[in-house]
Structures are given as C-alpha cells and as structure tokens.
Design a protein around this motif. Structure first.
Motif, PDB file in Angstrom:
ATOM      1  N   VAL A   1     -27.829  26.849 -10.587  1.00  0.00           N
ATOM      2  CA  VAL A   1     -26.421  26.463 -10.513  1.00  0.00           C
ATOM      3  C   VAL A   1     -26.119  25.991  -9.092  1.00  0.00           C
ATOM      4  O   VAL A   1     -26.329  26.726  -8.125  1.00  0.00           O
ATOM      5  CB  VAL A   1     -25.482  27.624 -10.860  1.00  0.00           C
ATOM      6  CG1 VAL A   1     -24.021  27.197 -10.679  1.00  0.00           C
ATOM      7  CG2 VAL A   1     -25.706  28.082 -12.290  1.00  0.00           C
ATOM      8  N   THR A   2     -25.653  24.763  -8.964  1.00  0.00           N
ATOM      9  CA  THR A   2     -25.215  24.248  -7.667  1.00  0.00           C
ATOM     10  C   THR A   2     -23.709  24.444  -7.550  1.00  0.00           C
ATOM     11  O   THR A   2     -22.950  24.025  -8.432  1.00  0.00           O
ATOM     12  CB  THR A   2     -25.570  22.760  -7.504  1.00  0.00           C
ATOM     13  OG1 THR A   2     -26.987  22.624  -7.445  1.00  0.00           O
ATOM     14  CG2 THR A   2     -24.973  22.202  -6.215  1.00  0.00           C
ATOM     15  N   VAL A   3     -23.294  25.088  -6.479  1.00  0.00           N
ATOM     16  CA  VAL A   3     -21.886  25.392  -6.225  1.00  0.00           C
ATOM     17  C   VAL A   3     -21.350  24.443  -5.159  1.00  0.00           C
ATOM     18  O   VAL A   3     -22.045  24.120  -4.190  1.00  0.00           O
ATOM     19  CB  VAL A   3     -21.721  26.853  -5.768  1.00  0.00           C
ATOM     20  CG1 VAL A   3     -20.264  27.154  -5.402  1.00  0.00           C
ATOM     21  CG2 VAL A   3     -22.201  27.802  -6.856  1.00  0.00           C
ATOM     22  N   MET A   4     -20.118  23.999  -5.343  1.00  0.00           N
ATOM     23  CA  MET A   4     -19.463  23.119  -4.377  1.00  0.00           C
ATOM     24  C   MET A   4     -18.136  23.754  -3.952  1.00  0.00           C
ATOM     25  O   MET A   4     -17.330  24.142  -4.805  1.00  0.00           O
ATOM     26  CB  MET A   4     -19.191  21.747  -4.995  1.00  0.00           C
ATOM     27  CG  MET A   4     -20.420  21.046  -5.549  1.00  0.00           C
ATOM     28  SD  MET A   4     -20.023  19.428  -6.290  1.00  0.00           S
ATOM     29  CE  MET A   4     -19.013  19.932  -7.695  1.00  0.00           C
TER      30      MET A   4
ATOM     31  N   PHE B   1     -24.977  22.596 -13.348  1.00  0.00           N
ATOM     32  CA  PHE B   1     -26.350  23.066 -13.521  1.00  0.00           C
ATOM     33  C   PHE B   1     -27.334  21.952 -13.165  1.00  0.00           C
ATOM     34  O   PHE B   1     -27.100  20.794 -13.483  1.00  0.00           O
ATOM     35  CB  PHE B   1     -26.568  23.554 -14.953  1.00  0.00           C
ATOM     36  CG  PHE B   1     -25.752  24.778 -15.287  1.00  0.00           C
ATOM     37  CD1 PHE B   1     -26.303  26.039 -15.213  1.00  0.00           C
ATOM     38  CD2 PHE B   1     -24.413  24.647 -15.642  1.00  0.00           C
ATOM     39  CE1 PHE B   1     -25.545  27.164 -15.500  1.00  0.00           C
ATOM     40  CE2 PHE B   1     -23.640  25.769 -15.931  1.00  0.00           C
ATOM     41  CZ  PHE B   1     -24.217  27.026 -15.854  1.00  0.00           C
ATOM     42  N   ASP B   2     -28.414  22.330 -12.500  1.00  0.00           N
ATOM     43  CA  ASP B   2     -29.380  21.328 -12.051  1.00  0.00           C
ATOM     44  C   ASP B   2     -30.186  20.739 -13.199  1.00  0.00           C
ATOM     45  O   ASP B   2     -30.601  19.571 -13.144  1.00  0.00           O
ATOM     46  CB  ASP B   2     -30.373  21.961 -11.065  1.00  0.00           C
ATOM     47  CG  ASP B   2     -29.692  22.500  -9.817  1.00  0.00           C
ATOM     48  OD1 ASP B   2     -28.512  22.191  -9.606  1.00  0.00           O
ATOM     49  OD2 ASP B   2     -30.358  23.228  -9.058  1.00  0.00           O
ATOM     50  N   THR B   3     -30.437  21.523 -14.219  1.00  0.00           N
ATOM     51  CA  THR B   3     -31.282  21.091 -15.333  1.00  0.00           C
ATOM     52  C   THR B   3     -30.555  21.274 -16.658  1.00  0.00           C
ATOM     53  O   THR B   3     -29.662  22.122 -16.788  1.00  0.00           O
ATOM     54  CB  THR B   3     -32.590  21.906 -15.384  1.00  0.00           C
ATOM     55  OG1 THR B   3     -32.266  23.295 -15.551  1.00  0.00           O
ATOM     56  CG2 THR B   3     -33.379  21.724 -14.092  1.00  0.00           C
ATOM     57  N   ALA B   4     -30.962  20.501 -17.630  1.00  0.00           N
ATOM     58  CA  ALA B   4     -30.370  20.622 -18.962  1.00  0.00           C
ATOM     59  C   ALA B   4     -30.933  21.848 -19.662  1.00  0.00           C
ATOM     60  O   ALA B   4     -32.093  22.215 -19.463  1.00  0.00           O
ATOM     61  CB  ALA B   4     -30.672  19.377 -19.772  1.00  0.00           C
ATOM     62  N   PRO B   5     -30.141  22.501 -20.507  1.00  0.00           N
ATOM     63  CA  PRO B   5     -30.686  23.587 -21.321  1.00  0.00           C
ATOM     64  C   PRO B   5     -31.639  23.017 -22.375  1.00  0.00           C
ATOM     65  O   PRO B   5     -31.625  21.815 -22.653  1.00  0.00           O
ATOM     66  CB  PRO B   5     -29.434  24.197 -21.964  1.00  0.00           C
ATOM     67  CG  PRO B   5     -28.432  23.092 -21.968  1.00  0.00           C
ATOM     68  CD  PRO B   5     -28.700  22.269 -20.751  1.00  0.00           C
TER      69      PRO B   5
ATOM     70  N   PRO C   1     -21.842  21.369 -17.729  1.00  0.00           N
ATOM     71  CA  PRO C   1     -22.283  20.128 -17.093  1.00  0.00           C
ATOM     72  C   PRO C   1     -23.608  20.322 -16.359  1.00  0.00           C
ATOM     73  O   PRO C   1     -23.845  21.351 -15.743  1.00  0.00           O
ATOM     74  CB  PRO C   1     -21.149  19.831 -16.099  1.00  0.00           C
ATOM     75  CG  PRO C   1     -20.621  21.193 -15.739  1.00  0.00           C
ATOM     76  CD  PRO C   1     -20.753  22.022 -16.997  1.00  0.00           C
ATOM     77  N   TRP C   2     -24.472  19.343 -16.428  1.00  0.00           N
ATOM     78  CA  TRP C   2     -25.748  19.429 -15.725  1.00  0.00           C
ATOM     79  C   TRP C   2     -26.165  18.034 -15.275  1.00  0.00           C
ATOM     80  O   TRP C   2     -25.729  17.021 -15.814  1.00  0.00           O
ATOM     81  CB  TRP C   2     -26.831  20.029 -16.630  1.00  0.00           C
ATOM     82  CG  TRP C   2     -27.009  19.333 -17.941  1.00  0.00           C
ATOM     83  CD1 TRP C   2     -26.344  19.594 -19.113  1.00  0.00           C
ATOM     84  CD2 TRP C   2     -27.861  18.214 -18.211  1.00  0.00           C
ATOM     85  NE1 TRP C   2     -26.739  18.732 -20.102  1.00  0.00           N
ATOM     86  CE2 TRP C   2     -27.682  17.871 -19.581  1.00  0.00           C
ATOM     87  CE3 TRP C   2     -28.766  17.484 -17.452  1.00  0.00           C
ATOM     88  CZ2 TRP C   2     -28.360  16.822 -20.189  1.00  0.00           C
ATOM     89  CZ3 TRP C   2     -29.459  16.443 -18.054  1.00  0.00           C
ATOM     90  CH2 TRP C   2     -29.243  16.123 -19.405  1.00  0.00           C
ATOM     91  N   GLY C   3     -26.986  17.991 -14.242  1.00  0.00           N
ATOM     92  CA  GLY C   3     -27.481  16.713 -13.741  1.00  0.00           C
ATOM     93  C   GLY C   3     -27.975  16.835 -12.320  1.00  0.00           C
ATOM     94  O   GLY C   3     -27.685  17.816 -11.623  1.00  0.00           O
ATOM     95  N   ASP C   4     -28.664  15.836 -11.857  1.00  0.00           N
ATOM     96  CA  ASP C   4     -29.200  15.803 -10.504  1.00  0.00           C
ATOM     97  C   ASP C   4     -28.275  14.923  -9.663  1.00  0.00           C
ATOM     98  O   ASP C   4     -28.445  13.721  -9.559  1.00  0.00           O
ATOM     99  CB  ASP C   4     -30.615  15.226 -10.523  1.00  0.00           C
ATOM    100  CG  ASP C   4     -31.255  15.254  -9.141  1.00  0.00           C
ATOM    101  OD1 ASP C   4     -30.751  15.967  -8.280  1.00  0.00           O
ATOM    102  OD2 ASP C   4     -32.260  14.544  -8.944  1.00  0.00           O
ATOM    103  N   TYR C   5     -27.254  15.549  -9.065  1.00  0.00           N
ATOM    104  CA  TYR C   5     -26.247  14.798  -8.340  1.00  0.00           C
ATOM    105  C   TYR C   5     -26.588  14.667  -6.860  1.00  0.00           C
ATOM    106  O   TYR C   5     -27.140  15.580  -6.257  1.00  0.00           O
ATOM    107  CB  TYR C   5     -24.873  15.465  -8.481  1.00  0.00           C
ATOM    108  CG  TYR C   5     -24.368  15.496  -9.896  1.00  0.00           C
ATOM    109  CD1 TYR C   5     -23.844  14.349 -10.479  1.00  0.00           C
ATOM    110  CD2 TYR C   5     -24.427  16.657 -10.651  1.00  0.00           C
ATOM    111  CE1 TYR C   5     -23.387  14.371 -11.785  1.00  0.00           C
ATOM    112  CE2 TYR C   5     -23.983  16.677 -11.966  1.00  0.00           C
ATOM    113  CZ  TYR C   5     -23.464  15.537 -12.519  1.00  0.00           C
ATOM    114  OH  TYR C   5     -23.016  15.555 -13.808  1.00  0.00           O
TER     115      TYR C   5
END
Length: 230
Positions: free
Chosen positions: A133-136, A188-192, A222-226
């Motif tokens: 999990v990436t937090v902003m 989320f960094d990766t898809a389930p 939501p997930w992805g490599d942002y």
C-alpha cells in the motif's frame, strides 16, 4: 474534490467569526501558520485512482481566535499549536491561507491496512498489506519546524508543506505529523489475483497519544504503478 470542498466549507461555517482582527488589505495577522485543527469521525472516500481517509462533516474544528464567534482562541487549539511548535509565526495570512491552513489534530505513529479477502498468495485475508500500500499525505511539520522557512529543503513547489508518497510500512511518526486537511490518500501497488473482487479494507491508525482509530472502506480498491507526485 466536491466532497473535500464541502467538508472544508462546513468546518468554516462552524468557526466563522464576525470579529474584525488586525488586517492589512485582505491579510490577517496570525500567531500560528495553522488556523484550525480537526478531530472526529473518519471515512474513506473511494476515488478512481486512490482512496483517501478524511474527516466527515461531524468533525470538530479547534480554531484560532479570528475564526471563532467569540474572538477567543480555543484552548485545544493552543495545546495543539504548542505541541507542534507552531506558536511564533506572527505574520499575515491571506484569505486563501485562512481557508487552507488546516490539519488533523491527531499526529500518528503508524498506519496499517488489511482486507477481508485474499489479495494474492502472499497476502491472504486478514494479513498485513502495508508492504503493497502506497500512502500519500502532506505534512506542515517540516515547514513549521524550519522556523517557517519557505526555502527549507523538501517543501513542495505547491505550498508550505512536504508531500510524502511511500509504503505504509515505511512511514515514520515524524512524517505523519500535522497532516493536511485533504487527508491520507492510498492505493495498492499491485492488482489482486481477482482484480474485480470487492474488498472491505480496514485501516488502523495509532496516534501519538496512544489512541487507536479504525476506518473501513468497501469496494474494488485502486491499484497501479503511479509516478511520484512530488
């Protein structure tokens, strides 16, 4: 964005004042850079690219004197300002500043994420998701602690705050202080393994005062490599 703007408006209504403090054109002299701290019920806004933890409109705003109807600074505002070292700004704030210099009353030690469903083989239901999990979040603490130096290292080009975008497992207590009213975003960094599956995500936050706060959101996370927002 509409939800966030509505939230801000409701808080300002509760603290609006007819008093006429020291002004210079559209500027008002303020002893602190932050003019309001908010505390209360949390919710998760489910946006397309990320979800965010924000206060509901039931939150309480602790305000500086010129935002209070009686023109008196809230005692809790004084306590929080002293805790955060935000007592010697003594400068003028614009109307925009007075509407945006708002942050969470709580400073946090940690933030943790779990789901009620399997994410993937290494993240079964109920296990920690902190490593994916990436937090902003935006923190005013570095600016305040620099002595209100707008050229202090690490400040955003957009304002007097530092923007953090990192895994929940990596965030430190220092970085989770004086969080901006816009809230705590995450994705989320990766898809389930099942990308369309609905999950109930539970977020647990530990405050520096030892209080445990929990908030849940349900949907397709939501997930992805942002790229870093900066």
């Amino acid at each position: 964005m509409k939800t966030k703007l509505l939230f801000l408006g409701l808080l300002l209504v509760s603290c609006n004042s007819d008093e006429k403090p020291s002004v210079q054109d559209d500027l008002i002299l303020s002893p602190s850079y932050i003019v309001m701290y908010t505390k209360g019920e949390l919710k998760i806004d489910d946006r397309v690219d990320f979800w965010s933890i924000v206060h509901t409109n039931k939150a309480t705003g602790y305000c500086v004197s010129f935002l209070n109807p009686d023109g008196v600074t809230s005692d809790e505002f004084v306590r929080l300002s002293e805790r955060n070292g935000d007592t010697s700004f003594n400068n003028y704030l614009s109307d925009y500043d007075r509407r945006s210099n708002i942050c969470f009353a709580d400073n946090f030690r940690s933030i943790h994420f779990v789901s009620d469903a399997d994410w993937d083989a290494t993240h079964p239901a109920g296990s920690s998701l902190d490593d994916i999990v990436t937090v902003m979040l935006s923190s005013y603490a570095p600016f305040v602690q620099s002595g209100y130096d707008r050229n202090a290292p690490g400040l955003s080009q957009w304002g007097a705050y530092t923007f953090y975008q990192r895994h929940a497992s990596e965030l430190t207590e220092k970085e989770m202080a004086m969080i901006g009213w816009q809230g705590i975003g995450f994705y989320f960094d990766t898809a389930p393994d099942e990308p369309t599956q609905v999950h109930t995500i539970t977020v647990t936050l530990q405050t520096v005062d030892g209080e445990t706060l929990t908030v849940t959101g349900r949907g397709t996370p939501p997930w992805g490599d942002y790229e870093p927002i900066g």
